[in-house]
Design a protein around this motif. Structure first.
Motif, PDB file in Angstrom:
ATOM      1  N   UNK A 118       0.833  -1.202   0.000  1.00  0.00           N
ATOM      2  CA  UNK A 118       0.000   0.000   0.000  1.00  0.00           C
ATOM      3  C   UNK A 118       0.867   1.252   0.000  1.00  0.00           C
ATOM      4  N   UNK A 119       1.943   1.224   0.765  1.00  0.00           N
ATOM      5  CA  UNK A 119       2.863   2.357   0.809  1.00  0.00           C
ATOM      6  C   UNK A 119       3.528   2.610  -0.523  1.00  0.00           C
ATOM      7  N   UNK A 120       3.905   1.542  -1.210  1.00  0.00           N
ATOM      8  CA  UNK A 120       4.533   1.678  -2.529  1.00  0.00           C
ATOM      9  C   UNK A 120       3.531   2.271  -3.518  1.00  0.00           C
ATOM     10  N   UNK A 121       2.289   1.782  -3.470  1.00  0.00           N
ATOM     11  CA  UNK A 121       1.255   2.325  -4.365  1.00  0.00           C
ATOM     12  C   UNK A 121       1.026   3.809  -4.111  1.00  0.00           C
ATOM     13  N   UNK A 122       0.917   4.178  -2.851  1.00  0.00           N
ATOM     14  CA  UNK A 122       0.688   5.588  -2.526  1.00  0.00           C
ATOM     15  C   UNK A 122       1.886   6.453  -2.910  1.00  0.00           C
ATOM     16  N   UNK A 123       3.077   5.929  -2.740  1.00  0.00           N
ATOM     17  CA  UNK A 123       4.266   6.690  -3.134  1.00  0.00           C
ATOM     18  C   UNK A 123       4.300   6.912  -4.644  1.00  0.00           C
ATOM     19  N   UNK A 124       3.874   5.910  -5.409  1.00  0.00           N
ATOM     20  CA  UNK A 124       3.883   6.029  -6.868  1.00  0.00           C
ATOM     21  C   UNK A 124       2.867   7.055  -7.373  1.00  0.00           C
ATOM     22  N   UNK A 153      -4.663  10.180 -11.865  1.00  0.00           N
ATOM     23  CA  UNK A 153      -4.067   9.337 -12.894  1.00  0.00           C
ATOM     24  C   UNK A 153      -4.766   7.983 -12.827  1.00  0.00           C
ATOM     25  N   UNK A 154      -4.427   7.118 -13.740  1.00  0.00           N
ATOM     26  CA  UNK A 154      -5.028   5.777 -13.726  1.00  0.00           C
ATOM     27  C   UNK A 154      -4.687   5.072 -12.419  1.00  0.00           C
ATOM     28  N   UNK A 155      -3.431   5.164 -11.993  1.00  0.00           N
ATOM     29  CA  UNK A 155      -3.005   4.506 -10.763  1.00  0.00           C
ATOM     30  C   UNK A 155      -3.661   5.120  -9.535  1.00  0.00           C
ATOM     31  N   UNK A 156      -3.734   6.448  -9.478  1.00  0.00           N
ATOM     32  CA  UNK A 156      -4.339   7.085  -8.302  1.00  0.00           C
ATOM     33  C   UNK A 156      -5.828   6.770  -8.203  1.00  0.00           C
ATOM     34  N   UNK A 157      -6.508   6.622  -9.341  1.00  0.00           N
ATOM     35  CA  UNK A 157      -7.918   6.203  -9.320  1.00  0.00           C
ATOM     36  C   UNK A 157      -8.048   4.757  -8.877  1.00  0.00           C
ATOM     37  N   UNK A 158      -7.095   3.926  -9.282  1.00  0.00           N
ATOM     38  CA  UNK A 158      -7.147   2.505  -8.927  1.00  0.00           C
ATOM     39  C   UNK A 158      -6.930   2.281  -7.429  1.00  0.00           C
ATOM     40  N   UNK A 159      -6.124   3.122  -6.818  1.00  0.00           N
ATOM     41  CA  UNK A 159      -5.890   2.953  -5.376  1.00  0.00           C
ATOM     42  C   UNK A 159      -6.594   4.048  -4.571  1.00  0.00           C
ATOM     43  N   UNK A 160      -7.678   4.560  -5.090  1.00  0.00           N
ATOM     44  CA  UNK A 160      -8.452   5.600  -4.409  1.00  0.00           C
ATOM     45  C   UNK A 160      -8.979   5.135  -3.057  1.00  0.00           C
ATOM     46  N   UNK A 162      -2.713  14.475   3.376  1.00  0.00           N
ATOM     47  CA  UNK A 162      -2.680  13.322   4.289  1.00  0.00           C
ATOM     48  C   UNK A 162      -3.030  12.041   3.539  1.00  0.00           C
ATOM     49  N   UNK A 163      -2.648  11.958   2.278  1.00  0.00           N
ATOM     50  CA  UNK A 163      -2.957  10.787   1.458  1.00  0.00           C
ATOM     51  C   UNK A 163      -2.399   9.501   2.071  1.00  0.00           C
ATOM     52  N   UNK A 164      -1.382   9.599   2.880  1.00  0.00           N
ATOM     53  CA  UNK A 164      -0.692   8.458   3.481  1.00  0.00           C
ATOM     54  C   UNK A 164      -1.297   8.030   4.812  1.00  0.00           C
ATOM     55  N   UNK A 165      -2.355   8.696   5.286  1.00  0.00           N
ATOM     56  CA  UNK A 165      -2.890   8.434   6.621  1.00  0.00           C
ATOM     57  C   UNK A 165      -3.418   7.006   6.785  1.00  0.00           C
ATOM     58  N   UNK A 166      -3.886   6.409   5.720  1.00  0.00           N
ATOM     59  CA  UNK A 166      -4.361   5.024   5.807  1.00  0.00           C
ATOM     60  C   UNK A 166      -3.241   4.099   6.275  1.00  0.00           C
ATOM     61  N   UNK A 167      -2.010   4.409   5.928  1.00  0.00           N
ATOM     62  CA  UNK A 167      -0.879   3.611   6.398  1.00  0.00           C
ATOM     63  C   UNK A 167      -0.726   3.714   7.913  1.00  0.00           C
TER      64      UNK A 167
END
Length: 144
Positions: A3-9, A20-27, A37-42
């Motif tokens: 999850x951290x790698x996805x959010x970092x990307x 982006x396509x990736x940011x929508x996929x891991x929304x 605070x996009x990383x707060x889920x971590x």
């Protein structure tokens, strides 16, 4: 970790609010939080792992220590939510803090029950009553 790698990307797309396509996929990982605070889920996931798994590394005979650390972590988490307000909806901030307060109450009651049991076991019920003002563990539980 994944999850951290996805959010970092997709960090840049989230912060600039240009999906982006990736940011929508891991929304599902960042949608309910403010963009910065996009990383707060971590943080939430780490707290759950520590409370439900890592504390089990403390031996069973040191249950008082387990409860103390769980209580400490819960308090720190509640304070961090209060100070940062990471959720987009203020209501979610309140619900998060309320949940942490409920956990704190449960851990505090568990500490009292454990302490009462230890005092009763080592000394007597009268001493437990004079120290904790409860004659039995069931009184502590019924109070909650």
């Amino acid at each position: 970790m994944a999850c951290g790698v996805l959010l970092a990307c997709c960090r840049k797309a989230i912060k600039q609010q240009r999906p982006s396509i990736l940011s929508r996929a891991c929304a599902f990982l960042h949608n309910e939080f403010e963009p910065h605070f996009y990383w707060w889920e971590l943080v939430v996931l780490a707290e759950r792992i520590v409370l439900s798994g890592m504390l089990l590394l403390i031996p069973y005979d040191q249950a008082f220590l387990r409860l103390f650390f769980a209580s400490l972590l819960t308090t720190l988490s509640a304070v961090s939510v209060l100070l940062t307000c990471p959720y987009k909806m203020v209501f979610h901030d309140y619900v998060s803090v309320a949940t942490h307060v409920e956990l704190q109450i449960i851990f505090s009651a568990s500490l009292l029950v454990k302490l009462h049991a230890r005092i009763t076991e080592e000394a007597s019920g009268e001493i437990a009553l004079s120290v904790l003002s409860f004659s039995s563990a069931s009184e502590i539980v019924s109070l909650i």
